[in-house]
Design a protein around this motif. Structure first.
Motif, PDB file in Angstrom:
ATOM      1  N   VAL A   1      38.235  35.762  34.096  1.00  0.00           N
ATOM      2  CA  VAL A   1      39.457  35.167  33.553  1.00  0.00           C
ATOM      3  C   VAL A   1      40.495  34.805  34.621  1.00  0.00           C
ATOM      4  O   VAL A   1      41.040  33.692  34.620  1.00  0.00           O
ATOM      5  N   ALA A   2      40.733  35.704  35.572  1.00  0.00           N
ATOM      6  CA  ALA A   2      41.798  35.407  36.537  1.00  0.00           C
ATOM      7  C   ALA A   2      41.467  34.166  37.387  1.00  0.00           C
ATOM      8  O   ALA A   2      42.312  33.271  37.523  1.00  0.00           O
ATOM      9  N   PRO A   3      40.260  34.075  37.936  1.00  0.00           N
ATOM     10  CA  PRO A   3      39.940  32.846  38.670  1.00  0.00           C
ATOM     11  C   PRO A   3      40.029  31.598  37.782  1.00  0.00           C
ATOM     12  O   PRO A   3      40.447  30.534  38.257  1.00  0.00           O
ATOM     13  N   LEU A   4      39.667  31.754  36.509  1.00  0.00           N
ATOM     14  CA  LEU A   4      39.772  30.598  35.611  1.00  0.00           C
ATOM     15  C   LEU A   4      41.217  30.153  35.478  1.00  0.00           C
ATOM     16  O   LEU A   4      41.512  28.953  35.490  1.00  0.00           O
ATOM     17  N   VAL A   5      42.110  31.131  35.353  1.00  0.00           N
ATOM     18  CA  VAL A   5      43.529  30.787  35.253  1.00  0.00           C
ATOM     19  C   VAL A   5      43.974  30.078  36.521  1.00  0.00           C
ATOM     20  O   VAL A   5      44.709  29.090  36.485  1.00  0.00           O
ATOM     21  N   TRP A   6      43.496  30.559  37.657  1.00  0.00           N
ATOM     22  CA  TRP A   6      43.851  29.870  38.904  1.00  0.00           C
ATOM     23  C   TRP A   6      43.371  28.414  38.872  1.00  0.00           C
ATOM     24  O   TRP A   6      44.114  27.495  39.199  1.00  0.00           O
ATOM     25  N   LEU A   7      42.109  28.248  38.433  1.00  0.00           N
ATOM     26  CA  LEU A   7      41.543  26.900  38.442  1.00  0.00           C
ATOM     27  C   LEU A   7      42.361  25.973  37.549  1.00  0.00           C
ATOM     28  O   LEU A   7      42.667  24.834  37.914  1.00  0.00           O
ATOM     29  N   ALA A   8      42.740  26.505  36.376  1.00  0.00           N
ATOM     30  CA  ALA A   8      43.524  25.697  35.450  1.00  0.00           C
ATOM     31  C   ALA A   8      44.878  25.351  36.078  1.00  0.00           C
ATOM     32  O   ALA A   8      45.330  24.200  36.028  1.00  0.00           O
ATOM     33  N   ALA A   9      45.519  26.356  36.679  1.00  0.00           N
ATOM     34  CA  ALA A   9      46.836  26.111  37.260  1.00  0.00           C
ATOM     35  C   ALA A   9      46.736  25.114  38.410  1.00  0.00           C
ATOM     36  O   ALA A   9      47.544  24.189  38.536  1.00  0.00           O
ATOM     37  N   PHE A  10      45.737  25.303  39.237  1.00  0.00           N
ATOM     38  CA  PHE A  10      45.551  24.426  40.399  1.00  0.00           C
ATOM     39  C   PHE A  10      45.345  22.982  39.957  1.00  0.00           C
ATOM     40  O   PHE A  10      46.034  22.068  40.418  1.00  0.00           O
TER      41      PHE A  10
ATOM     42  N   LEU B   1      50.277  37.628  37.729  1.00  0.00           N
ATOM     43  CA  LEU B   1      50.828  38.967  37.913  1.00  0.00           C
ATOM     44  C   LEU B   1      50.570  39.825  36.688  1.00  0.00           C
ATOM     45  O   LEU B   1      50.244  40.999  36.786  1.00  0.00           O
ATOM     46  N   SER B   2      50.708  39.205  35.509  1.00  0.00           N
ATOM     47  CA  SER B   2      50.543  40.001  34.293  1.00  0.00           C
ATOM     48  C   SER B   2      49.084  40.366  34.061  1.00  0.00           C
ATOM     49  O   SER B   2      48.784  41.334  33.380  1.00  0.00           O
ATOM     50  N   LEU B   3      48.173  39.586  34.637  1.00  0.00           N
ATOM     51  CA  LEU B   3      46.754  39.887  34.412  1.00  0.00           C
ATOM     52  C   LEU B   3      46.331  41.182  35.097  1.00  0.00           C
ATOM     53  O   LEU B   3      45.446  41.887  34.626  1.00  0.00           O
ATOM     54  N   ILE B   4      46.973  41.503  36.230  1.00  0.00           N
ATOM     55  CA  ILE B   4      46.520  42.668  37.000  1.00  0.00           C
ATOM     56  C   ILE B   4      46.638  43.954  36.174  1.00  0.00           C
ATOM     57  O   ILE B   4      45.638  44.646  35.966  1.00  0.00           O
ATOM     58  N   PRO B   5      47.842  44.288  35.655  1.00  0.00           N
ATOM     59  CA  PRO B   5      47.893  45.503  34.835  1.00  0.00           C
ATOM     60  C   PRO B   5      47.088  45.373  33.536  1.00  0.00           C
ATOM     61  O   PRO B   5      46.529  46.360  33.069  1.00  0.00           O
ATOM     62  N   THR B   6      47.005  44.154  32.994  1.00  0.00           N
ATOM     63  CA  THR B   6      46.274  44.014  31.724  1.00  0.00           C
ATOM     64  C   THR B   6      44.808  44.386  31.900  1.00  0.00           C
ATOM     65  O   THR B   6      44.244  45.151  31.120  1.00  0.00           O
ATOM     66  N   LEU B   7      44.211  43.848  32.939  1.00  0.00           N
ATOM     67  CA  LEU B   7      42.784  44.110  33.136  1.00  0.00           C
ATOM     68  C   LEU B   7      42.534  45.550  33.562  1.00  0.00           C
ATOM     69  O   LEU B   7      41.432  46.073  33.401  1.00  0.00           O
TER      70      LEU B   7
ATOM     71  N   GLY C   1      41.328  46.408  29.295  1.00  0.00           N
ATOM     72  CA  GLY C   1      40.361  46.484  30.385  1.00  0.00           C
ATOM     73  C   GLY C   1      38.992  46.905  29.878  1.00  0.00           C
ATOM     74  O   GLY C   1      38.817  47.305  28.725  1.00  0.00           O
ATOM     75  N   SER C   2      38.004  46.807  30.768  1.00  0.00           N
ATOM     76  CA  SER C   2      36.643  47.161  30.376  1.00  0.00           C
ATOM     77  C   SER C   2      36.466  48.675  30.372  1.00  0.00           C
ATOM     78  O   SER C   2      37.149  49.409  31.079  1.00  0.00           O
ATOM     79  N   ALA C   3      35.533  49.134  29.535  1.00  0.00           N
ATOM     80  CA  ALA C   3      35.217  50.556  29.521  1.00  0.00           C
ATOM     81  C   ALA C   3      34.349  50.923  30.718  1.00  0.00           C
ATOM     82  O   ALA C   3      34.357  52.070  31.164  1.00  0.00           O
ATOM     83  N   ALA C   4      33.614  49.948  31.228  1.00  0.00           N
ATOM     84  CA  ALA C   4      32.736  50.232  32.364  1.00  0.00           C
ATOM     85  C   ALA C   4      33.551  50.208  33.652  1.00  0.00           C
ATOM     86  O   ALA C   4      34.227  49.225  33.938  1.00  0.00           O
ATOM     87  N   PRO C   5      33.535  51.293  34.422  1.00  0.00           N
ATOM     88  CA  PRO C   5      34.380  51.357  35.630  1.00  0.00           C
ATOM     89  C   PRO C   5      34.086  50.220  36.600  1.00  0.00           C
ATOM     90  O   PRO C   5      35.012  49.655  37.193  1.00  0.00           O
ATOM     91  N   PHE C   6      32.827  49.857  36.731  1.00  0.00           N
ATOM     92  CA  PHE C   6      32.485  48.783  37.667  1.00  0.00           C
ATOM     93  C   PHE C   6      33.162  47.481  37.270  1.00  0.00           C
ATOM     94  O   PHE C   6      33.782  46.799  38.091  1.00  0.00           O
ATOM     95  N   VAL C   7      33.058  47.150  35.990  1.00  0.00           N
ATOM     96  CA  VAL C   7      33.646  45.891  35.531  1.00  0.00           C
ATOM     97  C   VAL C   7      35.159  45.958  35.675  1.00  0.00           C
ATOM     98  O   VAL C   7      35.804  44.984  36.071  1.00  0.00           O
ATOM     99  N   ARG C   8      35.727  47.135  35.384  1.00  0.00           N
ATOM    100  CA  ARG C   8      37.170  47.220  35.484  1.00  0.00           C
ATOM    101  C   ARG C   8      37.619  47.001  36.923  1.00  0.00           C
ATOM    102  O   ARG C   8      38.517  46.205  37.198  1.00  0.00           O
ATOM    103  N   ARG C   9      36.951  47.665  37.845  1.00  0.00           N
ATOM    104  CA  ARG C   9      37.335  47.506  39.250  1.00  0.00           C
ATOM    105  C   ARG C   9      37.181  46.049  39.702  1.00  0.00           C
ATOM    106  O   ARG C   9      38.063  45.474  40.311  1.00  0.00           O
ATOM    107  N   THR C  10      36.032  45.472  39.350  1.00  0.00           N
ATOM    108  CA  THR C  10      35.779  44.094  39.804  1.00  0.00           C
ATOM    109  C   THR C  10      36.775  43.126  39.182  1.00  0.00           C
ATOM    110  O   THR C  10      37.279  42.222  39.845  1.00  0.00           O
ATOM    111  N   SER C  11      37.080  43.331  37.893  1.00  0.00           N
ATOM    112  CA  SER C  11      37.992  42.365  37.272  1.00  0.00           C
ATOM    113  C   SER C  11      39.399  42.506  37.849  1.00  0.00           C
ATOM    114  O   SER C  11      40.099  41.513  38.024  1.00  0.00           O
TER     115      SER C  11
END
Ligand code: HEM
Ligand SMILES: [Cu+2]
Lengths: 185, 827, 107
Positions: free
Chosen positions: C9-18, C60-66, C72-82
């Motif tokens: 999601v975050a990279p997608l938002v960047w792409l849209a904004a860009f 900025l708002s995506l960071i705490p949300t994810l 956020g994801s229940a899986a720690p790996f996905v949470r960290r990566t996102s």
């Protein structure tokens, strides 16, 4: 720029070579991640790239044509495989494959094309700018000293591409005035 | 059942037909992967020969070897073959071959589609090869800028070969990408959650998503240019309101991501091979995944850096200059993660590792020159010189060919089950490395001295003679090295001795099977608990062969595998694959007939070919029929799972979703083109706007909504009463109304050949009409299915799929009608 | 599947904004909005800066949300990566759209 690039390359090669030295490493994944990925991967790359970008943007901004009373306006029309040049101060006068400019004064070249995409490039005077049908692009060039400068077409345009060249002649003030009076110098 | 009996039984189920006939009917990923790789290396050979001809021509000034007509074909075909017929298919072949094995499953999601993709590549590549041999090859450079490639300045058939042939080949890339996305997300061994996926699968997933969003702009550009050439609809001619810059945007919107589409799979290979060669695990797995995703996205924000000299306002350039520097950061993260991995372990200098070192040196240099040309003022000088050619080879050869050579030597023991006997490879590496750097370092230099790219000769006075000679001589050293690799691999197949299983002591699942791999991959599917299952359980292969995993019982004589929930890896449902069939090659041949009819302009053949495509497509889907409810099936380990036809989200739904993502990108690019022409192109606004029609708009919008609602009624009807015919009929009516509205739009467009505005509206209408026809066909198909009793409340999977396409049709119809009518209203 | 979306999601938002800001810039220059001024500040510049600011705030708002338990994801790996990719999105937005603040608009 090339010196910097060589340094970075040397740095990476040394790191690679050191990986082969015999050693016993303590298995500390966290520390290694911090060093390699956060330190070198993120920190190192971003610092260098930020500096480079800042440099590029300022130079680019400085190269932008600024208005000045001195500026001479000419027109360059590309066609397969020739260039014709027109002069604002000498309406109706067209020169084929030779562009006359005054030395020591900024010249704005309005570039366009009547057939395919070409590119206007006088390596010793400025970078390239494309000649695109339906568009007019303006390039600022300036020759410090009188003389002749080779010009090239730098976008592939078919069979005559290799020989699609032109000449820029920069005149001193007297010759330029003569040229503007229509006396071929 | 003993391991041997299980092996015999499974082989009987999975094997392709014996002998060469099997090639035409196989749908097995191991076979098709091998066919892909063999063909792509054949094209590498062809592209390499062309490169040698180019270098021979440039070796001396005023060489009389090739005139411009020939030389232009040489470099155009060299670039085109290397990019489209070598690099991308090599990735496809490698991933087709490896992915199911690494993911611990038996085949990819759509075996027949795998084969179809191959045959499209084969026939499309054949078209281009033919043009080369016949001397009528494309000659406008690999990025084919119009107007040079337009109808006026390239009237011959050369350009059509490119536009049509490449689009044909592109089908295989899109098929493979859809298939990889679905396979990687769903077709994994039970227990393999996202964080336990082999790193190569992550890279393949990211690459596939990039293909789905990167290729459609090029396909659109090719369609538009071909339509302009064949039917005179102007899109790129300035006199008629078109703009050649539109092509440049569409091409590079594809072209830059393309570079990363080529690099990322190679990076996946590197991330797989380095840890094994260093007896350790990858440093910062999560970081590397994040870097790959970041790289994929950033690479879509770079395309304008190929257009720095086209006169775009400076701030516009600055965005792309900034993005082009930023993209080096995730690349840097990966490079340092790899070096860190080497420090963490103990690197051993086996042959694959040599090629990886070759990669490091070459690619880092390519990256550094890349950052230089990302700086606008530098690029204004370097653009279109040999410097750029040299840079792109450092990136492509360093970033793709070296890693692929590493991959060949790394997986060769798996491919053949043998060990290398002659030590030709080491010598070959030396020649390749020296030859490559000799060739292209020289080209950097001569580029800085001002030698343009794509010139067939130069003057002796220019002072470039010695440098060019060095470059050419080195390129022949390089060629000899590559020929030796070829020889080495051939000898390996013929004379080498049988080797041990898993000679590198790798940890990923492809090594948990006999080598060469059996047609079914795994006698029973593994349960994955760690990222390196083979390292944590060295006897895994034996245990799987004994049937200690899932789906160990081949009692029902069908090709089975299972799918998992994407993030956790818990098993969800079972998939029964179709068997060997000639349908893919037939389908590809008819698709080829369609393209051929356009190429040679025999237009009466086109509708026939289209009808053929629809018929074969119908049969293709029809053959998946499931006549009775099966209920949950025995899946081994005491568990029962439903079959895919009795779920809401069957593989077909996922495939459609990903395909629609690509389709939507295509549509988005078309809308971008419309907006772009409107704002930038000369000669706008158009002389005459489309007359707004409330009736047309009303019928279209209502039809779109009805089509979508009808499908929902059908799903409900099927769920409660086991028949969805009423809803389907409603949906079909809606689809017909939508079709009518967009057809009326196409008819009412004032003058399609007169102005780019009209031409664009015509194409927009055609796009919507095509989707209406597709949705109508699907709805009809489903009605027949229901009436023949092939659906039931349990066998429901096909309804949501058609619903998806109907929804997309609704979206497209509404958008097309609105953007077509809007200007007329506002005026 | 939501986990895959969380990662993207975050990279997608960047792409849209860009793309959005680039498009806005292109349209603005094409139609001469750059010359519309209010109190000697170009309104066009203000619009570009506002778009940039909005994109940065969103990232900025995506960071705490994810990173949150709720979204956020229940899986720690996905949470960290996102979350890592949310940072990537933020840096990319700041970095690639910086030119709206420092470059001249339409020359
Ligand atoms: C095998 C060794 C190779 C050699 C000696 C070689 C040589 C060359 C040369 C000399 C040119 C410049 C032609 C010109 O500007 O006049 C060229 C262009 C090009 N090469 Fe290669 N090349 C090789 C491999 C590759 C590979 C592996 C790829 C891609 C995967 C590739 C992609 C390209 C492309 C895209 C162009 C530009 C074509 C154009 O200007 O339209 N090359 N190559
Ligand atoms: Cu690029």
């Amino acid at each position: 720029m090339f010196a910097g690039a060589t340094l970075i390359l040397a740095f990476v090669l040394v790191l690679l070579a050191l990986a082969f030295r015999p050693r016993s490493v303590p298995p500390d994944e966290r520390g290694q991640t911090r060093f390699w990925i956060i330190g070198l991967g993120l920190g190192f790359s971003m610092t260098i790239l930020a500096a480079l970008l800042a440099y590029g943007l300022t130079v680019g901004e400085r190269l932008l044509p600024r208005d000045s009373a001195e500026t001479v306006a000419v027109r360059a029309v590309a066609e397969r495989w020739s260039w014709s040049f027109g002069y604002e101060e000498l309406p109706g006068h067209v020169t084929e494959n030779v562009l006359h400019i005054p030395a020591g004064r900024p010249v704005d070249v309005a570039i366009t094309s009547v057939d395919v995409v070409h590119s206007f490039w006088v390596p010793r005077l400025a970078g390239k700018l494309d000649a695109i049908p339906g568009h007019v692009n303006v390039l600022r060039i300036e020759a410090d000293a009188p003389g002749t400068y080779d010009g090239l077409t730098a976008e592939f345009n078919g069979e005559g591409y290799e020989e699609h060249e032109f000449l820029v002649i920069a005149h001193d003030e007297a010759d330029w005035q003569a040229f503007l009076r229509g006396e071929a110098p | 059942m003993s391991a041997l009996r299980r092996h015999r039984r499974l082989t009987a189920i999975w094997a392709s037909e014996p002998g060469w006939k099997g090639w035409f009917s196989t749908v097995n990923h191991t076979d098709v992967g091998r066919m892909f790789l063999a063909t792509s290396f054949f094209f590498f050979l062809v592209g390499g020969i062309l490169a040698m001809l180019i270098r021979a021509q440039l070796a001396t000034p005023h060489s009389a070897f090739a005139g411009p007509e020939v030389y232009n074909q040489l470099f155009t075909m060299h670039g085109t073959i290397m990019m489209f017929l070598f690099a991308i298919p090599t990735f496809e072949g490698l991933a087709i071959y490896l992915l199911p094995k690494m993911l611990g499953t038996r085949d990819l999601a759509y075996p027949r589609l795998t084969a179809y993709g191959y045959w499209c590549y084969f026939f499309g590549g054949g078209m281009l090869l033919f043009s080369l041999l016949a001397g009528i090859a494309p000659d406008g450079g690999w990025f084919m800028y119009p107007p040079l490639t337009g109808p006026i300045y390239s009237p011959g058939i050369n350009t059509d070969f490119w536009l049509i042939g490449i689009t044909f080949v592109e089908i295989s890339a899109i098929c493979a990408a859809v298939e990889f996305c679905v396979s990687i997300l769903r077709y994994r061994a039970p227990g393999m959650s996202l964080d336990k996926m082999p790193i190569f699968a992550w890279y393949a997933l990211v690459t596939s998503l990039m293909i789905l969003t990167g290729f459609p702009p090029l396909i659109l550009g090719s369609v538009l240019l071909e339509v302009e050439r064949a039917f005179g609809l102007p899109f790129f001619q300035a006199e008629l309101g078109g703009d050649s810059l539109l092509w440049q945007h569409l091409f590079w919107l594809f072209g830059h991501p393309e570079v990363y589409i080529i690099f990322l799979p190679a990076a996946g290979v590197i991330s797989t091979v380095i840890p094994v060669m260093c007896r350790t695990t990858l440093l910062g797995y999560g970081w590397v995944v994040a870097a790959a995703v970041a790289l994929a996205f950033l690479s879509f924000g770079l395309w304008v850096h190929h257009m720095f000299t086209t006169g775009i306002p400076h701030m516009g350039l600055a965005f792309f200059s900034a993005a082009s520097t930023l993209v080096a950061v995730p690349t840097g993260v990966q490079v340092f993660a790899w070096i860190g991995t080497m420090w963490k372990g103990r690197p051993e200098l086996h042959l694959p590792m040599l090629h990886i070192l070759g990669f490091f040196v070459t690619f880092v240099m390519g990256g550094l020159t890349g950052v230089m040309v990302a700086i606008v003022p530098f690029d204004w000088q370097a653009h279109d010189t040999a410097f750029v050619t040299a840079h792109l080879h450092y990136v492509l050869f360093g970033g793709f060919v070296f890693p692929i050579l590493a991959a060949i030597y790394y997986w060769l023991p798996l491919f053949t089950g043998r060990t290398r006997f002659f030590k030709l490879g080491e010598l070959a590496f030396g020649l390749i490395f020296v030859g490559f750097h000799g060739t292209f370092l020289a080209m950097h230099w001569v580029g800085l001295l001002g030698q343009r790219r794509r010139i067939e000769t130069y003057d002796a006075e220019a002072g470039w003679t010695t440098i060019n000679l060095v470059s050419s001589v080195s390129s022949f050293v390089l060629a000899i090295g590559l020929a030796m690799v070829l020889l080495d691999v051939l000898l390996h197949f013929v004379v080498a001795v049988r080797g041990r299983r898993n000679p590198w002591h790798a940890g990923s699942l492809e090594w948990a099977m006999p080598a060469p791999p059996p047609a079914y991959n795994f006698a029973s599917l593994p349960v994955v608990e760690t990222r390196d299952p083979v390292s944590s359980d060295p006897h895994l292969a034996v245990r799987l062969a004994r049937g200690e995993g899932w789906l160990a019982d081949p009692a029902l004589d069908r090709r089975e595998t299972l799918t998992v929930e994407p993030s956790s890896g818990t098993p969800e449902y079972m998939v029964i694959y179709p068997g060997n069939t000639r349908l893919p090659i037939v389908f590809a041949a008819i698709t080829g007939l369609f393209f051929l009819s356009l190429l040679i302009k025999v237009y009466w053949l086109t509708p026939i070919a289209l009808a053929g495509i629809a018929t074969v497509g119908w049969r293709w889907v029809w053959s998946l029929a499931q006549p009775v409810d099966l209920g949950p099936q025995e899946a081994g380990r005491g568990e029962r799972l439903p079959v895919s036809g009795e779920t809401d989200r069957a593989p077909g739904w996922w495939g459609s979703a990903f395909l629609l993502a690509a389709d939507a990108t295509f549509f988005g690019s078309l809308l971008f083109g419309y907006a772009f022409l409107w704002t930038v192109a000369p000669g706008w606004p158009p002389p005459e706007l489309l007359e707004p029609s409330l009736l047309e708009l009303g019928v279209g919008l209502a039809g779109a909504l009805v089509a979508s609602i009808g499908m929902r009624i059908a799903i409900r009807g099927n769920r409660s009463r086991g028949t969805g015919v009423a809803g389907l009929a409603v949906a079909l009516t809606g689809t017909a109304a939508a079709a009518l509205a967009v057809a009326s739009l196409m008819i009412r467009v004032p003058a399609p050949a007169g102005h780019a505005y009209d031409a664009t509206l015509f194409v927009l209408g055609g796009y919507a009409l095509f989707h209406a026809a597709l949705a109508g066909l699907m709805q009809t198909f489903l009605i027949v299915r229901v009436r023949r009793g092939f659906t039931s409340p349990a066998r429901r999977a096909e309804f949501p799929i058609v619903c998806l396409w109907a929804d997309y049709l609704a979206l497209v119809t509404i958008l097309v009608l609105v953007v077509a009518h809007l200007p007329g209203w506002l005026a | 599947m939501t986990d895959v979306l969380r990662i993207l999601v975050a990279p997608l938002v960047w792409l849209a904004a860009f793309s959005g800001v680039y498009g806005l810039h292109g349209v603005g220059c094409a139609f001469g909005w750059a010359d519309v001024e209010l109190l000697s500040i170009s309104l066009f510049r203000v619009a570009l800066l506002a778009a940039w600011g909005a994109a940065v705030l969103l990232q900025l708002s995506l960071i705490p949300t994810l990173g949150s338990n709720r979204f956020g994801s229940a899986a720690p790996f996905v949470r960290r990566t996102s979350v890592a990719l949310a940072w990537v999105g933020l840096v990319a937005t700041l970095w690639t759209l910086l030119p709206v603040a420092v470059m001249s608009a339409c020359d």
